[in-house]
Motif scaffolding. Structure first.
Motif, short mmCIF file in Angstrom:
data_model
loop_
_atom_site.label_atom_id
_atom_site.label_comp_id
_atom_site.label_asym_id
_atom_site.label_seq_id
_atom_site.Cartn_x
_atom_site.Cartn_y
_atom_site.Cartn_z
N ASP A 246 129.53 -9.69 62.09
CA ASP A 246 130.45 -9.31 63.21
C ASP A 246 130.00 -8.09 63.77
N ARG A 247 129.02 -7.23 63.43
CA ARG A 247 128.73 -6.18 63.66
C ARG A 247 127.22 -6.02 64.03
N GLU A 251 123.75 -6.99 61.70
CA GLU A 251 122.72 -8.07 62.14
C GLU A 251 121.36 -7.37 61.74
N THR A 287 124.95 -11.86 65.82
CA THR A 287 126.57 -11.42 65.89
C THR A 287 127.39 -12.68 66.09
N VAL A 288 128.27 -12.93 65.77
CA VAL A 288 129.41 -13.87 66.55
C VAL A 288 129.77 -13.68 67.74
N GLN A 289 129.88 -12.28 68.11
CA GLN A 289 129.84 -11.98 69.45
C GLN A 289 128.92 -12.55 70.69
N SER A 311 128.65 -17.06 56.91
CA SER A 311 129.51 -16.24 57.68
C SER A 311 129.58 -14.90 56.88
N ARG A 316 136.79 -11.84 58.80
CA ARG A 316 136.46 -11.31 59.98
C ARG A 316 135.72 -12.01 61.21
N SER A 317 134.52 -12.61 60.61
CA SER A 317 133.77 -13.43 61.47
C SER A 317 134.24 -14.67 61.75
N SER A 322 136.49 -16.48 67.21
CA SER A 322 135.36 -16.55 66.55
C SER A 322 135.15 -18.00 65.83
#
Length: 843
Positions: A246-247, A251, A287-289, A311, A316-317, A322
């Motif tokens: 998630d960041r 990654e 990243t999941v984003q 994950s 969080r992710s 997400s």
């Protein structure tokens, strides 16, 4: 057939057609949808089938999907909209077995599950798979037994710069092996890491396909992940694996680790750097984003592209939107978390409000355990901080509980009270508490005391004697800027000419290259190398001042000091921050000169200091003992209440203290209620009434919602004993929309984990629309803007419905509407009218 079942079938028909399945022959392709017993439909009015499918002549109708050769391929079991699709699971299984089908889809038109009978459990999917997708997936036949039988020893993954170490005489000689391993920096899997992998093998043997590792920070989750990846790839149980973080810094960290661990066997890529050739790799890190942006995961990927999804920082992710990315892919799922669930059992949940930070964390963790098949609260594998310390792999902190005269008052039961003059000349008492620091209450002198106390008492680098590498956590980016400036001023006075404003560096999102700063700090080159000893590799900058960038998963083993210059109310944040210091480290390894290295000897990290200026340690735990019942700090009172009728006098936006401050220790700390107990108790009583009722839960499980809600309205609401009203229940849970009675009951019975916000619901509804109608990415942003505006903004909706397009210039959404294609301008309002209940979004 009931109306809701008919609507569900209509939606399912549309979803099948959108995915490429056909009810009727065309010149290009034969029909590949059959109805049970090969029923032939009479074409009628709505969508070509009519509304009432039950009366088409041959009884109950299910869907049987065929492959290209016309053989049974997928069984689709349909339920009505108000019925859980999983209720049809066993019926669908029997039918699939009888038809020799490997795959099952369970759907009620809104929620869909895909089930590979050879691989485990049904998984939620956001759209129906295309025939080509399932065809490709069906050719992959994993061999579970190979995975279960694989021998995983300590040398399953070896970190070494000497690949031929097994042939070296010093290694084969048991008397010299230990010295050889230390000299060549060989690193093998630890005992508990092997146990983690074996726990997955055991779970797979028992038919499980979802796993959760709860491992303390510093215990090597990434290394264990590499071993799990190798296990699945090597045994043929995965073709390609996705590692989600998630960041951005995580990654890069994961990519480098997998290249190091697995470069001789498998190729690893970062997705955003290999968008055109990621299929050539066995391991994709992202990243999941990146996957979530513009729903890229649905546009550019197929559900079968990854056979294992891992994950990182799972709670969080997979939170919020997400989760859609995580659930989109069919296959095994592994979640990693450093946050123990233990603290949940010690929280007085009856005293938690819906918006209490601990309640939010509690929901996230409980949801994570459920997502990974650990509903009983027991992860697939657990290795705690206490385990790591006991076995010598981690270190505990020395907690420095330091409170100034001002923060002592902010932390007190009464708070920090000041008298201020308001507009009419009267004086008003204003009360500030610890959460107001650097938000509404400002004190330059307090910040200076924090910084001086930290520098005076920080642990020193054992090689150079300078301040050890440190991370300071602040309230906000502005606060971080202040602290950075003060630290550099003090260091210039104490160490003139040594740092020149490089002693402390602000590392927050508004600072250019902040991500690279975190990497450089780990690699001991932030602002260059240290000035104290050129034969020793360490970062010139000694302190990173941040807010939240370096909390989760940041790996920097030689950290010696952590400093909390802010109050923390999230248990997860506290555990993650604390974990930045728990890793062991041998400082001698960073010495460049061999002779100096021999002279110095081994300088091991034995502990780290955690400076706590806001009683956070006392708030969450005492000596890592999770048996303490946690309570929120009590808010101070602000004097007499304002009389009814008239609005309260205008209060100032904030207060800047010029009072001098100094360290002041006290023996007791006031911690108490969060001030919203009456609301929580009201909801709790209603909750208890629903849970204890002998019939209501059974009705919910049977899908008899009309009967259930009717009973509550007639027999529980608006009665003189408690006088529960729907409006009071809504007010007690603090949601930004008008939640329904059904949602309240679903939350109480555990059917939904929490009340979704208005924006979460909007995102869900748009995601459904996007799945059906937006193949092109170019319209994504404009469509989402118009979609949400049409639902929420009555004025905008009236402009569109009445065709008053001249007024688009006076609405902030007009430009987005103009940029849509003519088809979408018409389609979005029509879709919302047909499928989106606007009353869900009422305030």
């Amino acid at each position: 057939m009931a109306e809701k079942e008919a609507k569900a079938r209509i939606k399912i028909n549309k979803l099948l057609e959108e995915a490429g399945w056909q009810f009727f022959d065309t010149p290009e392709r034969r029909a590949n949808i059959l109805l049970e017993n090969n029923v032939k439909l009479t074409v009628n009015t709505l969508n070509g089938f009519g509304e009432n499918f039950e009366k088409t002549g041959n009884g109950f109708i299910d869907f049987l999907l065929l492959d290209a050769q016309g053989y049974p391929f997928i069984v689709l079991e349909a339920k009505s909209e108000d019925t859980n699709p999983l209720f049809g699971k066993e019926q669908a299984r029997k039918y699939a077995v009888s038809q020799n089908c490997r795959f099952v889809i369970l759907s009620n038109g809104n929620i869909h599950y895909f089930w590979d009978l050879e691989r485990g459990n049904p998984h939620i999917i956001s759209r129906f798979p295309a025939p080509e997708t399932v065809k490709g997936y069906s050719t992959f036949k994993p061999e579970r037994q190979n995975l279960v039988d694989e021998n995983v020893a300590d040398d399953y993954i070896v970190l070494t710069q000497k690949p031929d170490y097994k042939n070296d005489p010093s290694y084969t000689d048991e008397n010299n092996r230990k010295a050889f391993i230390e000299l060549n920096k060989l690193r093998f899997l630890r005992r508990y890491q092997i146990s983690a992998i074996q726990a997955i093998q055991s779970a797979v043997k028992n038919g499980r396909d979802r796993f959760l590792f709860e491992m303390a920070t510093g215990t090597g989750k990434t290394l264990v992940s590499a071993a799990v990846i190798k296990l699945f790839l090597r045994t043929g149980n995965a073709r390609r694996i996705l590692f989600l973080v998630d960041r951005l810094e995580l990654e890069d960290q994961a990519y480098k680790a997998f290249v190091l661990y697995l470069k001789n066997d498998y190729k690893t890529v970062i997705y955003k750097e290999s968008r055109d050739d990621w299929r050539k790799a066995e391991i994709v890190v992202s990243t999941v984003q990146t996957f979530l942006a513009k729903n890229r995961y649905k546009r550019l990927f197929s559900p079968d592209d990854f056979d294992l999804v891992i994950s990182d920082e799972a709670h969080r992710s997979i939170g919020g939107n997400s989760r859609a990315v995580f659930e989109f892919f069919i296959g095994y799922k592994l979640g990693l978390t450093a946050t123990p669930k233990d603290y949940l059992k010690n929280i007085e949940t009856s005293e938690l409000g819906e918006n209490d930070p601990r309640e939010l964390e509690r929901r996230l963790l409980l949801d994570s355990y459920k997502t990974f098949g650990c509903e009983n609260g027991v992860p697939t594998f657990r290795y705690s901080l206490l385990d790591g310390v006991k076995e010598g792999f981690l270190v505990n902190p020395i907690v420095v509980d330091a409170r100034t005269e001002i923060t002592t008052q902010l932390l007190s039961e009464q708070g920090y009270t000041i008298s201020v003059q308001i507009e009419n000349g009267d004086e008003l008492e204003e009360v500030y508490i610890q959460k107001d620091f650097e938000k509404k209450f400002f004190s330059e002198n307090t910040n200076r005391v924090f910084c001086q106390s930290f520098i005076n008492n920080a642990l020193l680098d054992p090689i150079t004697g300078e301040i050890g590498k440190s991370i300071i956590f602040c309230v906000s980016q502005n606060h971080a800027a202040k602290i950075t400036q003060i630290l550099n001023e003090i260091s210039h006075q104490m160490f003139p000419g040594k740092y020149n404003s490089d002693f402390a560096i602000q590392v927050t999102s508004r600072i250019s290259d902040s991500q690279q700063f975190t990497i450089n700090f780990t690699n001991n080159r932030l602002s260059g190398t240290g000035n104290f000893n050129q034969l020793y590799k360490t970062s010139k900058s000694r302190v990173c001042v941040t807010v939240g960038m370096m909390t989760t998963g940041y790996d920097c083993p030689d950290i010696l000091n952590l400093c909390l210059m802010r109050p923390i109310f999230s248990p997860t944040d506290f555990i993650q921050i604390k974990g930045r210091g728990t890793r062991k480290h041998n400082f001698t390894e960073e010495v460049i000169d061999t002779q100096l290295k021999i002279k110095i000897g081994q300088k091991q990290k034995e502990h780290y200091k955690m400076f706590d200026f806001f009683a956070n340690c006392e708030y969450f735990e005492s000596k890592f003992n999770y048996d303490e019942v946690l309570k929120l700090p009590q808010k101070g009172t602000s004097g007499e209440e304002t009389g009814g009728g008239e609005p309260p006098p205008h209060k100032p936006e904030g207060y800047t203290s010029t009072r001098s401050d100094s360290i002041f220790s006290v023996a007791e700390t006031a911690i108490g209620s969060d001030g919203m107990k009456i609301d929580r108790m009201y909801f709790e009583k209603f909750e208890q009434k629903i849970i204890e009722h002998p019939v209501l839960k059974e009705q919910a499980e049977a899908g008899k919602w009309d009967e259930l809600l009717g009973f509550i309205e007639s027999n529980i609401l608006d009665k003189p004993e408690e006088y529960f009203t729907l409006e009071k229940l809504r007010n007690s849970v603090h949601v930004d929309r008008r939640i329904s009675l059904r949602e309240i009951v679903e939350k109480i019975l555990g059917i939904i984990p929490y009340f979704k916000s208005k924006n979460e619901l909007l995102d869900e509804e748009f995601d459904k629309f996007d799945s059906r109608y937006l193949p092109k990415e170019e319209y994504f942003i404009y469509s989402k803007t118009v979609f949400k505006a049409y639902i929420l903004d009555t004025e905008f909706r009236n402009i569109i419905d009445n065709g008053n397009y001249a007024y688009l210039n006076i609405t902030p959404y007009g430009e987005a509407f103009k940029r849509l294609s003519p088809e979408l301008r018409k389609l979005i309002p029509e879709y919302i009218k047909d499928y989106v209940p606007l009353n869900k979004f009422a305030a």
